[in-house]
Design an enzyme around this catalytic site. Sequence first.
Site, PDB file in Angstrom:
ATOM      1  N   TYR A   1      -7.423   3.581 -37.061  1.00 14.07           N
ATOM      2  CA  TYR A   1      -7.665   1.928 -36.854  1.00 14.07           C
ATOM      3  C   TYR A   1      -8.868   1.472 -37.531  1.00 14.07           C
ATOM      4  CZ  TYR A   1      -4.429   1.633 -32.886  1.00 14.07           C
ATOM      5  OH  TYR A   1      -3.177   1.678 -32.145  1.00 14.07           O
TER       6      TYR A   1
ATOM      7  N   ASN B   1      -5.050   0.319 -22.366  1.00 14.52           N
ATOM      8  CA  ASN B   1      -5.914  -0.270 -23.652  1.00 14.52           C
ATOM      9  C   ASN B   1      -6.514  -1.516 -23.375  1.00 14.52           C
ATOM     10  OD1 ASN B   1      -5.940   1.469 -25.790  1.00 14.52           O
ATOM     11  ND2 ASN B   1      -3.799   1.124 -26.352  1.00 14.52           N
TER      12      ASN B   1
HETATM   13  C1  G6P Z   1      -1.492   4.871 -30.705  1.00 16.25           C
HETATM   14  C2  G6P Z   1      -2.689   4.277 -30.293  1.00 16.25           C
HETATM   15  C3  G6P Z   1      -2.641   3.219 -28.916  1.00 16.25           C
HETATM   16  C4  G6P Z   1      -1.426   2.507 -29.011  1.00 16.25           C
HETATM   17  C5  G6P Z   1      -0.245   3.171 -29.613  1.00 16.25           C
HETATM   18  C6  G6P Z   1       0.875   2.162 -29.769  1.00 16.25           C
HETATM   19  O1  G6P Z   1      -1.190   5.716 -29.604  1.00 16.25           O
HETATM   20  O2  G6P Z   1      -3.865   5.111 -29.874  1.00 16.25           O
HETATM   21  O3  G6P Z   1      -3.574   2.976 -28.287  1.00 16.25           O
HETATM   22  O4  G6P Z   1      -1.143   1.736 -27.734  1.00 16.25           O
HETATM   23  O5  G6P Z   1      -0.564   3.749 -30.446  1.00 16.25           O
HETATM   24  O6  G6P Z   1       0.762   1.320 -30.595  1.00 16.25           O
HETATM   25  P1  G6P Z   1       2.061   0.296 -30.943  1.00 16.25           P
HETATM   26  O7  G6P Z   1       1.509  -0.621 -31.932  1.00 16.25           O
HETATM   27  O8  G6P Z   1       3.234   1.239 -31.235  1.00 16.25           O
HETATM   28  O9  G6P Z   1       2.170  -0.389 -29.609  1.00 16.25           O
HETATM   29 MN    MN Z   2      -5.312   4.606 -28.451  1.00 15.79          MN
END
Ligand code: G6P
Ligand code: MN
Length: 433
Positions: free
Chosen positions: A229, A129
């Site tokens: 998001y 990311n």
């Molecule tokens: C989702 C998003 C990811 C993100 C993940 C964890 O899967 O698509 O891009 O890294 O959530 O989010 P968090 O806030 O739990 O780290």
């Molecule tokens: Mn993601």
Amino acid sequence: MYEAVHDVRDALGITELVLYDIDGARLPRVLQVLEGIDRERGSRVPVRATADLDDALEGADVVYSAIRVGGIASRIVDETVPLGHGVLGQETTGPGGIAFALRTIPVMRDIAERAALRAPNAWFMNFTNPAGMITEAIAEVLGDRAFGICDTPRGMFRRIAALLGRPQERLWFDYAGLNHLGFLQAVRDGTEDLLPGLLEDDALLDGLEEASIFDHAFLRSLGMIPNEYLAYYYGTAEVVRRQLDAGRTRGQEIAETQRGYFAAEPGSPEEALAAWRAATQARSSTYMAEAGAVREDGSRAGHDPDDLEGYAGVALRAALALRSGRPTVMVLNARNRTALPFLDPQAIVETVCVVTGAGVRTIATAPLPLHARGLIEQMKEVERTTIAAALQGSAPLAARALALHPLVPSTAVADRILEGYRAQEPHLAALLS
Ligand code: G6P
Ligand code: MN
């Protein structure tokens, strides 16, 4: 991922899995978790760990990359600095995403260059990311061999299919945008679009996670379902309020659960696996709580904590399609070509793609309305300014990327946020001049 690798091992013809990490303490811990999975399943996949990137890459057919430069400590800086100025504190959306990308891009470019040398024929699947920006930065090196993965579109499709009581693979989801900035415009079964009916039905909507995040009347007036998001754009004031009230950011919360996991005495592989699952479950049960995804009673709509689909489903489906050549439709981050006609062909977009043995190609969907298009164009410019800032190590460009971000209220606030990042985040202090 590893559990899913077990399932598709023969279909994919996996001969060896190589794990690479610069953190020597994490590798043995993760190997132990994998050993726990092997024991549970009574079979194993040949796995080897290495601290040498070139060794890991040499001759690979598929490279999966998920790194976090600066670790969770830097995520906390990404989030707390803007929040200190009343601006959203989130890892991929808002200033946090810019800071995260700035320090990650130089490292990912280096990894991409080494992959191009050591594994020139490999497909490079990027999880790192902010996935859209990172994929765009490495595609300049790896071309169409690189594409990006996010689990949120498929997660949304899975929830909608379950609500409608129809098999997901039978439905066509008209989804387009950028990573963490996409819109679902139609759900077709045959020629029938099921989305308008879903949006009209409050009882059905109540079962959808996106509908706890977004106002129902707003969803109806849009006639689409935005990626979760987008809550950070359409609900900015409320999210920032929740973040300030919580007294800790998402990164700080995760740091605590993960600290517990890595600090615990290793014990047996079975114990390592159980600890891993507990930490993962704790993470997923509070995911997006700050955006309103968790109800007052702690439950969430349409959420399946045991869902292994997520990233693993997308990543391995893509690998299977590339290997077998059997065309598979899925949402990925890939070069636009002409799918979103208002962006240039090189732009990385997150949209419906077809994956075959020849790689990933975007498919055009219904034209996006002007407001969605405007947001996407604005954010693509922010992304590109961020990439240029990272590659040139330019503080003025970083300031400009922050100032152009729709969630940053003024150029003065952008400058103060940048000042905070340079003072508190060592990679950004070293990178920007
Ligand atoms: C989702 C998003 C990811 C993100 C993940 C964890 O899967 O698509 O891009 O890294 O959530 O989010 P968090 O806030 O739990 O780290
Ligand atoms: Mn993601």
